[in-house]
Design a protein around this motif. Structure first.
Motif, PDB file in Angstrom:
ATOM      1  N   ASN A   6     -16.385   0.755  -1.283  1.00 35.05           N
ATOM      2  CA  ASN A   6     -16.891   1.287  -2.551  1.00 35.05           C
ATOM      3  C   ASN A   6     -15.861   2.150  -3.260  1.00 35.05           C
ATOM      4  N   GLU A   7     -15.017   2.838  -2.488  1.00 40.42           N
ATOM      5  CA  GLU A   7     -13.995   3.705  -3.076  1.00 40.42           C
ATOM      6  C   GLU A   7     -12.797   2.921  -3.609  1.00 40.42           C
ATOM      7  N   LEU A   8     -12.655   1.672  -3.196  1.00 40.91           N
ATOM      8  CA  LEU A   8     -11.539   0.851  -3.663  1.00 40.91           C
ATOM      9  C   LEU A   8     -11.832   0.345  -5.074  1.00 40.91           C
TER      10      LEU A   8
ATOM     11  N   SER B 214      -6.668   1.072  -6.740  1.00 42.34           N
ATOM     12  CA  SER B 214      -6.435   2.371  -6.120  1.00 42.34           C
ATOM     13  C   SER B 214      -7.589   2.702  -5.188  1.00 42.34           C
ATOM     14  N   LEU B 215      -7.271   3.529  -4.219  1.00 44.93           N
ATOM     15  CA  LEU B 215      -8.255   3.934  -3.223  1.00 44.93           C
ATOM     16  C   LEU B 215      -8.250   5.452  -3.149  1.00 44.93           C
ATOM     17  N   ARG B 216      -9.411   6.053  -3.386  1.00 43.00           N
ATOM     18  CA  ARG B 216      -9.515   7.509  -3.371  1.00 43.00           C
ATOM     19  C   ARG B 216      -9.299   8.059  -1.959  1.00 43.00           C
ATOM     20  N   ARG B 217      -8.950   9.323  -1.905  1.00 43.72           N
ATOM     21  CA  ARG B 217      -8.862   9.995  -0.607  1.00 43.72           C
ATOM     22  C   ARG B 217     -10.216   9.918   0.085  1.00 43.72           C
TER      23      ARG B 217
ATOM     24  N   VAL C 129       0.872  -1.175   0.000  1.00 48.26           N
ATOM     25  CA  VAL C 129       0.000   0.000   0.000  1.00 48.26           C
ATOM     26  C   VAL C 129       0.907   1.222   0.000  1.00 48.26           C
ATOM     27  N   LEU C 130       0.801   2.051  -1.024  1.00 48.57           N
ATOM     28  CA  LEU C 130       1.659   3.223  -1.134  1.00 48.57           C
ATOM     29  C   LEU C 130       0.805   4.483  -1.232  1.00 48.57           C
ATOM     30  N   ASP C 131       1.085   5.432  -0.358  1.00 52.14           N
ATOM     31  CA  ASP C 131       0.347   6.695  -0.321  1.00 52.14           C
ATOM     32  C   ASP C 131       0.786   7.543  -1.518  1.00 52.14           C
TER      33      ASP C 131
ATOM     34  N   VAL D 238      -5.429   8.420  -3.923  1.00 51.88           N
ATOM     35  CA  VAL D 238      -5.311   9.022  -5.245  1.00 51.88           C
ATOM     36  C   VAL D 238      -6.393  10.083  -5.398  1.00 51.88           C
ATOM     37  N   ALA D 239      -6.089  11.103  -6.216  1.00 48.90           N
ATOM     38  CA  ALA D 239      -6.982  12.252  -6.315  1.00 48.90           C
ATOM     39  C   ALA D 239      -8.011  12.120  -7.426  1.00 48.90           C
TER      40      ALA D 239
END
Length: 433
Positions: free
Chosen positions: A204-206, A171-174, A117-119, A150-151
């Protein structure tokens, strides 16, 4: 030797704070929504993350650790899980290579691929460089990456294009609403009214690349019969356990161990001013957040009276960390307010802003070594002399003080009972009359 298998990944990162717990919880919820059965483990000693992850997957989250838990017991738990579920997620601790043993050591020991997992909030293509470094430094079998925070879709595409030969799992949104934290880590899940909604929103954001996920091979584990302790010296004994928001730090394995030793477990809430159950033979006061509930505990007259009476009657009492804080003369909270406690031991506990102790330790008992850890933000000022001290796993130096008064044992040390059931049983038996 029979082998069992399941899709398995160890979720790690370059450091703490990258979003390992959030991603593990989101991934578990997403897979559950797809009809998969999921089991989660946590690397190393931890109480709070496992509670959150248990809410995410609906099953108890046990610790895996090559030192505290041991290789054989860790392998047995992985094999048991692989025989029951489709997917095993193992949340790492700190950064991938931090500690001895590290998360990377655990992954290599059992042939588990790593999911990093990378920010990505302050970078794009550099995520690829970080992933390559994580893979090659050890090396480890890096299954791929989930880019966190991610933005936008465009930001996610820049990350994906930079991954070269490393798969981007998703990816996972902010998150608009993240998992709340405090000084010892995340807050307890029962304290967050919207916890289920937050977990569902994170799932859901993933954005998960199902082709990449489906291509992940299963990991096989050897089934093995561990020689389980036949010690049933707690048979017929009832152990009362304080369990509420002030005393919540309990390894599921510790409760299992006490039951396997033959004990009946009964729970009560000091915060609800419940007295120790009258039929209890012994008392376990685990750690937690007594400093956040000091006023309530100080005013809980039934609880305090029963605790003092139990000590006078020489009931075996084990008080760990937060449990020890509650049996001193007073607790000084982070605002400097002094609250009277049960006064079974002289002295007071003072909360502080900086970390006082952290790490794996072992208690050398008359029945052998009992392993565990310490993690606290307070100090105990007392005239008592320690009966003994734990030993720090990393250095061999003296660790936490162990205080004993008859059948009462108290320390900042959190014991992992399964590491020595015989030593555990002795703590709950009336050895001193």
């Amino acid at each position: 030797m029979v082998k069992v298998s399941a899709k398995t990944v160890l979720v790690s990162a370059i450091a703490s704070g990258q979003g390992k717990t959030t991603t593990t919880a989101a991934l578990a919820r997403k897979l559950l929504g797809m009809g998969k059965t999921v089991r989660i483990f946590k690397t190393g000693p931890d109480f709070i993350d496992p509670m959150m992850l248990e809410r995410a997957c609906g099953a108890a989250v046990h610790s895996l650790d090559l030192w505290m838990v041991g290789h054989a017991a860790s392998q047995a738990m992985l094999a048991q899980a692989a025989s029951e579920v489709d997917v095993i997620l193992i949340e790492g601790v700190m950064g991938l290579y931090d500690g001895n043993p590290s998360s990377a050591d655990l992954a290599r020991a059992f042939g588990v691929p790593v999911l990093a997992v990378l920010d990505a909030s302050a970078m794009a293509q550099t995520v690829g460089a970080l992933a390559m470094g994580l893979r090659d430094f050890g090396p480890v079998n890096l299954a791929g990456v989930i880019a966190n925070r991610v933005a936008s879709d465009g930001h996610a595409k820049m990350v994906a294009d930079a991954m070269r030969d490393i798969p981007l799992f998703g990816s996972l949104r902010r998150q608009a609403e993240a998992l709340p934290e405090r000084h010892l880590g995340l807050v307890l899940p029962q304290e967050v009214a919207r916890m289920e909604a937050i977990l569902d929103a994170m799932a859901n954001e993933l954005v998960l690349d199902m082709a990449v996920w489906d291509a992940l091979p299963e990991t096989s584990f050897d089934t093995s019969d561990i020689a389980t302790s036949r010690n049933t010296s707690l048979s017929g004994k009832t152990i009362a356990i304080a369990r509420d928001a002030a005393f919540a730090f309990l390894y599921p394995a510790n409760l299992d161990c006490l039951r396997e030793l033959g004990a009946e477990l009964v729970y009560f809430s000091p915060l609800a001013d419940q007295a120790i159950p009258l039929h209890a033979d012994a008392l376990y006061l685990p750690g937690g957040y007594p400093e956040l509930h000091a006023q309530t505990l100080a005013q809980a007259s039934n609880w305090l009276a029963s605790l003092r009476a139990a000590h006078v009657c020489k009931m075996p009492i084990l008080a760990e960390c937060g449990g020890m804080m509650a049996i001193t003369e007073a607790l000084v909270d982070q605002q400097g307010q002094r609250w009277p406690m049960a006064a079974l031991m002289p002295g007071q506990v003072i909360m502080q802003q900086r970390l006082a102790a952290l790490g794996a330790q072992a208690w050398q008992t008359g029945q052998g070594e009992l392993r565990g850890h310490t993690f606290h933000y307070s100090r105990f000022e007392t005239s008592l002399n320690a009966n003994s001290h734990t030993v720090k796993q990393a250095t061999g130096q003296a660790g936490e003080a162990i205080y004993q008064d008859g059948n009462l044992h108290a320390s900042y040390f959190h014991a992992y009972f399964v590491s020595n059931p015989a030593a555990t049983a002795a703590l709950f038996l009336r050895a001193v009359e």
